[in-house]
Scaffold this motif. Structure first.
Motif, PDB file in Angstrom:
ATOM      1  N   ILE A  51       0.834  -1.377  -0.017  1.00  0.00           N
ATOM      2  CA  ILE A  51      -0.034  -0.167   0.228  1.00  0.00           C
ATOM      3  C   ILE A  51       0.951   1.282  -0.085  1.00  0.00           C
ATOM      4  CG2 ILE A  51      -1.921  -1.052   1.153  1.00  0.00           C
ATOM      5  CD1 ILE A  51      -1.183  -0.064   3.986  1.00  0.00           C
ATOM      6  N   ASP A  52       2.255   1.150   0.416  1.00  0.00           N
ATOM      7  CA  ASP A  52       2.861   2.340   0.258  1.00  0.00           C
ATOM      8  C   ASP A  52       4.161   2.011   0.057  1.00  0.00           C
ATOM      9  OD1 ASP A  52       3.822   4.872   0.355  1.00  0.00           O
ATOM     10  OD2 ASP A  52       3.229   5.569   2.386  1.00  0.00           O
ATOM     11  N   ASP A 107       8.473   3.641   1.264  1.00  0.00           N
ATOM     12  CA  ASP A 107       9.081   4.781   1.557  1.00  0.00           C
ATOM     13  C   ASP A 107      10.618   4.359   1.014  1.00  0.00           C
ATOM     14  OD1 ASP A 107      10.210   6.869   2.957  1.00  0.00           O
ATOM     15  OD2 ASP A 107      10.805   5.860   4.772  1.00  0.00           O
TER      16      ASP A 107
END
Length: 236
Positions: free
Chosen positions: A156-157, A159
Motif C-alpha cells: 500500500i505504500d 518509503d
C-alpha cells in the motif's frame, strides 16, 4: 621604466591559456558513464521487443527486428527513467525464485480461500512495515511485486529513502505472525538479490544471514539443553 616590470595582462593571458589546456587535456568522464547506462537498458529493450512480437502475435525474425527498431525509438524519444541493472544474472537462483514464488502463490491461495470460508469477517488484518536491505530501485520494485502477487498481502505504500515496504496482510493475530511474515518478505528480497542483484547487495544478504545464524546459536533458549524440557514435560 624597468624592463622587469610585471605585466598583469600577460599573466592573465598565460593563466587563461593554461586553464584551457588543462580542461582540454582532461577526458570526458561522463561519456563512458552515459554509454554504460545506455547499454544497461538491454533488459527494457528486450522486454519492449517481445511486447512488440506479442502484439503482432508473430515472433519471426523480421517482426523482431522491427520490434528492436521501434523499441530503440521509444527509448530515445520518450527517455524512460534510467534503471541500473547489475549485469549479473544467476540462472539457477532465477529458477529457485520462480519455483519458490509459484509455491507461495498456490499455498497462499488455498489458505486465503479457507480463511474466507471458515472465518469470514473474523479475520484480523494488519499493516506490516518491512525494511529491505537493498536500496536498489529494481530490487525494491521486484520484491514489492513478488509480495503483492501472493494472495493475502498487498503493498500500500513505499518509503523510498529507507527502502521500507508497507503491506496490508491478512490473518495477523499476533506479533509472532507479523515477524514471520516480515522474515518471509526478507527471504523474498534475498531470493531476488541472489538471482539478479549486485555483488554489494549479495554481500548484505550474506552478512545479514551470518548475523542471524550467530544470534540463533548464541541464544540460550536454543543452544543450552539445560533450558529444555524432559520427556515428562518438566523443566530440568
Amino acid at each position: 621604466m624597468s624592463l622587469n616590470q610585471h605585466d598583469p595582462r600577460r599573466h592573465d593571458t598565460s593563466q587563461h591559456d593554461s586553464s584551457q589546456h588543462h580542461s582540454a587535456a582532461q577526458p570526458d568522464q561522463g561519456a563512458p558513464e552515459e554509454r554504460a547506462q545506455w547499454w544497461s537498458q538491454w533488459v527494457i529493450l528486450l522486454g519492449l521487443t517481445l511486447t512488440w512480437g506479442a502484439l503482432w502475435q508473430d515472433f519471426s525474425p523480421g517482426v523482431l527486428v522491427a520490434g528492436v527498431g521501434v523499441s530503440l525509438l521509444v527509448l530515445w524519444f520518450y527517455r524512460l527513467p534510467k534503471v541500473s541493472f547489475s549485469d549479473r544474472i544467476n540462472l539457477w537462483y532465477v529458477l529457485v525464485f520462480t519455483v519458490r514464488f509459484l509455491w507461495h502463490v498456490v499455498t497462499a491461495s488455498v489458505s486465503v480461500a479457507r480463511d474466507a470460508i471458515v472465518r469470514g469477517p473474523g479475520i484480523v488484518n494488519a499493516v506490516v512495515a518491512v525494511r529491505l536491505r537493498s536500496h536498489d530501485d529494481l530490487i525494491v520494485t521486484l520484491t514489492g511485486h513478488a509480495l503483492a502477487l501472493v494472495p493475502g498481502s498487498l503493498v500500500i505504500d513505499v518509503d523510498r529513502p529507507t527502502s521500507t515496504l508497507f503491506l496490508h496482510c491478512l490473518n495477523m493475530e499476533s506479533m509472532e505472525e507479523v515477524e514471520l511474515f516480515r522474515a518471509r518478505a526478507l527471504e523474498t528480497e534475498a531470493a531476488v538479490i541472489r538471482a539478479i542483484g549486485t555483488k554489494a547487495d549479495l554481500a548484505l544478504v550474506k552478512d545479514s544471514e551470518a548475523a542471524g545464524s550467530d544470534a540463533t546459536s548464541s541464544d540460550p533458549a536454543t543452544s543450552d539443553p539445560a533450558g529444555s524440557e524432559g520427556p515428562e514435560g518438566e523443566a530440568r
